[in-house]
Scaffold this motif. Structure first.
Motif, PDB file in Angstrom:
ATOM      1  N   ALA A 307       0.831  -1.202   0.000  1.00 42.09           N
ATOM      2  CA  ALA A 307       0.000   0.000   0.000  1.00 42.09           C
ATOM      3  C   ALA A 307       0.867   1.254   0.000  1.00 42.09           C
ATOM      4  O   ALA A 307       0.572   2.236  -0.695  1.00 42.09           O
ATOM      5  N   LEU A 308       1.934   1.222   0.759  1.00 44.41           N
ATOM      6  CA  LEU A 308       2.848   2.362   0.796  1.00 44.41           C
ATOM      7  C   LEU A 308       3.513   2.564  -0.569  1.00 44.41           C
ATOM      8  O   LEU A 308       3.638   3.702  -1.054  1.00 44.41           O
ATOM      9  N   GLY A 309       3.907   1.450  -1.207  1.00 41.80           N
ATOM     10  CA  GLY A 309       4.491   1.548  -2.536  1.00 41.80           C
ATOM     11  C   GLY A 309       3.522   2.126  -3.546  1.00 41.80           C
ATOM     12  O   GLY A 309       3.885   2.959  -4.392  1.00 41.80           O
ATOM     13  N   PRO A 338      -2.287   4.017 -11.780  1.00 39.06           N
ATOM     14  CA  PRO A 338      -2.844   3.705 -10.450  1.00 39.06           C
ATOM     15  C   PRO A 338      -3.615   2.391 -10.420  1.00 39.06           C
ATOM     16  O   PRO A 338      -3.542   1.648  -9.431  1.00 39.06           O
ATOM     17  N   TYR A 339      -4.328   2.096 -11.496  1.00 37.28           N
ATOM     18  CA  TYR A 339      -5.148   0.886 -11.534  1.00 37.28           C
ATOM     19  C   TYR A 339      -4.279  -0.372 -11.678  1.00 37.28           C
ATOM     20  O   TYR A 339      -4.560  -1.397 -11.042  1.00 37.28           O
ATOM     21  N   ALA A 432      -5.136   3.623   1.415  1.00 33.09           N
ATOM     22  CA  ALA A 432      -4.092   3.817   0.403  1.00 33.09           C
ATOM     23  C   ALA A 432      -4.689   4.087  -0.977  1.00 33.09           C
ATOM     24  O   ALA A 432      -4.211   4.967  -1.707  1.00 33.09           O
ATOM     25  N   THR A 433      -5.735   3.346  -1.340  1.00 29.00           N
ATOM     26  CA  THR A 433      -6.354   3.538  -2.650  1.00 29.00           C
ATOM     27  C   THR A 433      -7.002   4.914  -2.758  1.00 29.00           C
ATOM     28  O   THR A 433      -6.885   5.595  -3.785  1.00 29.00           O
ATOM     29  N   ALA A 436      -4.292   7.499  -3.179  1.00 30.34           N
ATOM     30  CA  ALA A 436      -3.691   7.417  -4.516  1.00 30.34           C
ATOM     31  C   ALA A 436      -4.601   8.051  -5.568  1.00 30.34           C
ATOM     32  O   ALA A 436      -4.136   8.821  -6.427  1.00 30.34           O
ATOM     33  N   MET A 437      -5.890   7.767  -5.529  1.00 31.17           N
ATOM     34  CA  MET A 437      -6.803   8.293  -6.531  1.00 31.17           C
ATOM     35  C   MET A 437      -6.998   9.802  -6.381  1.00 31.17           C
ATOM     36  O   MET A 437      -7.047  10.538  -7.377  1.00 31.17           O
ATOM     37  N   VAL A 438      -7.120  10.282  -5.156  1.00 34.10           N
ATOM     38  CA  VAL A 438      -7.249  11.731  -4.925  1.00 34.10           C
ATOM     39  C   VAL A 438      -6.004  12.450  -5.427  1.00 34.10           C
ATOM     40  O   VAL A 438      -6.079  13.491  -6.085  1.00 34.10           O
ATOM     41  N   SER A 439      -4.844  11.883  -5.133  1.00 31.27           N
ATOM     42  CA  SER A 439      -3.597  12.489  -5.582  1.00 31.27           C
ATOM     43  C   SER A 439      -3.513  12.533  -7.100  1.00 31.27           C
ATOM     44  O   SER A 439      -3.154  13.560  -7.686  1.00 31.27           O
TER      45      SER A 439
END
Length: 479
Positions: A307-309, A338-339, A432-433, A436-439
């Motif tokens: 998740a961190l990766g 991301p996906y 984490a997801t 990642a998606m917001v970012s």
């Protein structure tokens, strides 16, 4: 040495042999995408898709079967000898058959026939070293394993730099060098590296008395053939999307998609390094009283690290893309990253969960799960590519691996109960997801904010896992 500490040590050494080649492949991505346009990069992708299919076919589940029978057999050398003779024999037979049917196979892969000879040589050599490398891992000879792998890497990288960069840059003149067909030199470099690897490990063919045990082979085959089918399904999950994009859209899209797919290689590195250390570990500690609890702990921290990766790569995606893929022609497919990262994390969790059917000799379940994943990959790609383009392939990969992960978990708990902390794992994945998606969609290049997200996640993990981490560290210190 505690079992967890030994697991981490083995994974680190095997990871070195895996991570460095992958890192160097990452280093070579800018070189390859600089000298190859997306159409030629698509052909490079087709070559290695063919190699993936052939590698699975030519090893037919024997590597996994070897670890299973080696760990429980009193005559371990006989297990190794039987697998070695079987793989060598079938590799020699396959060599002839592939040459006979090279035209239809190369047409199916949409690969030039001149490249197919390199593909045959590469896959045969790689098959011949499977059993010796598995033997090194099973015997705990991690340094020799890593050393040979790193020699392979050095040859491959040096030859790539020589053929693709040094000759054009310094305007070196060689009568045999064809600047109009740069792609072939990538294949030549790989074939040369595999040939040297075979020569280095060849002495291991004769370290034991070679005996073929037919009865044992029948048992190995019975255990391994579902792994073969699962492996083929896995190759479909990993690669069919690229071939379909080339056929249903065009080669340029296929090349761009394949290039951006490389940005997910960091997660692939992590998963492969884990698997190299995990498979022998799981079998060797299956009889331990605390084995289920140990497996549960490993999955939780695997998920945290993965998740961190995921967050690091997505939060700094523009930094990574500018380093790895300098040609803007490839950026049209950047949204898949991301996906694909999330899908690969699901795949890594699935490999963790797979311990139950390997330890209980129920490998048929692994085959069924992989077939379900392959069916989803094929169906969703065929259905959605005409509607939404290349993003269909990214969504299909997430769905396929996500479903495989969930099914394996629920069936596993019925056959080999492991006390996974599913609530905690699901929470880490969700957080984490979301980050990642917001970012990716709203905070691209907002590096300070994204760095804050990473710190917040790390603090969350520390607060929730502090007590357990301290306990693990104390146990390792006292042993």
């Amino acid at each position: 040495m505690s079992v967890l500490k030994r697991f981490v040590k083995d994974t680190a050494v095997y990871g070195l042999a895996t991570i460095l080649p992958r890192i160097m492949n990452i280093v070579l991505v800018p070189l390859h995408t600089d000298v190859l346009d997306p159409v030629n990069y698509a052909e490079n992708t087709s070559f290695y898709i063919g190699a993936a299919f052939l590698n699975v076919l030519l090893t037919y589940g024997m590597e996994t079967a070897f670890f299973r029978f080696f760990s429980k057999s009193e005559n371990k050398d006989r297990v190794y000898s039987t697998v070695l003779i079987a793989l060598t024999t079938t590799a020699i037979v396959a060599f002839g058959l592939l040459f006979v049917f090279k035209n239809p196979i190369s047409e199916a892969l949409e690969l030039r026939s001149e490249y197919f000879g390199y593909l045959i040589g590469l896959t045969i050599l790689d098959t011949l070293v499977v059993a010796p490398f598995a033997y090194l891992r099973a015997k705990g000879k991690a340094l020799r394993f890593a050393g040979i792998k790193l020699v392979n890497l050095a040859i491959y990288v040096v030859l790539n730099l020589f053929f693709l960069w040094a000759i054009p840059y310094f305007d070196l003149k060689f009568s045999w060098y064809n600047s109009e067909n740069i792609l072939v030199y990538i294949f030549i470099a790989n074939l040369a590296a595999s040939a040297v690897t075979f020569l280095l490990i060849a002495p291991d063919f004769f370290r034991i008395k070679l005996i073929f045990d037919r009865q044992l082979f029948k048992q190995l085959w019975q255990y391994g053939w579902p792994v073969l089918v699962a492996g083929l399904a896995f190759v479909i999950n990993e690669n069919l999307d690229k071939l379909l994009l080339g056929n249903m859209l065009d080669k340029e899209i296929m090349g761009a998609y394949s290039g951006c797919y490389k940005l997910a290689v960091f997660m692939t590195i992590f998963i492969q390094a884990f698997r190299l250390g995990a498979e022998p570990f799981f079998f060797n500690h299956a009889q331990s009283k605390n084995a289920p609890a140990t497996y549960a702990t490993i999955l939780k921290y695997f998920t945290i690290a993965g998740a961190l990766g995921l967050m690091i790569i997505v939060c700094f995606i523009d930094f990574f893309k500018d380093i790895l893929i300098r040609d803007a022609e490839y950026f049209k497919a950047l949204e898949i990253v991301p996906y694909i990262l999330l899908a690969n994390l699901f795949l890594g969790i699935y490999h963790n969960l797979a311990v139950w059917y390997k330890l209980t000799d129920k490998t048929l379940y692994g085959m069924y799960f992989s077939i379900i994943g392959a069916a989803l990959t094929i169906g969703l790609n065929l259905l959605l590519i005409p509607e939404i383009g290349f993003m269909a392939s990214a969504y299909a990969t997430v769905v396929a691996y996500g479903v495989m992960m969930m099914i394996s978990y629920f069936y596993g708990q019925k056959h080999y109960r492991i006390p996974y902390n599913t609530a905690r794992i699901a929470m880490y994945l969700t957080v984490a997801t979301t980050i990642a998606m917001v970012s990716f969609y709203y905070l691209r290049e907002s590096y300070i904010v994204n760095f804050g997200f990473l710190i917040a996640f790390a603090l969350l993990v520390f607060m929730l896992e502090k007590k357990e981490l301290v306990g693990i560290l104390n146990r390792n210190t006292n042993q």
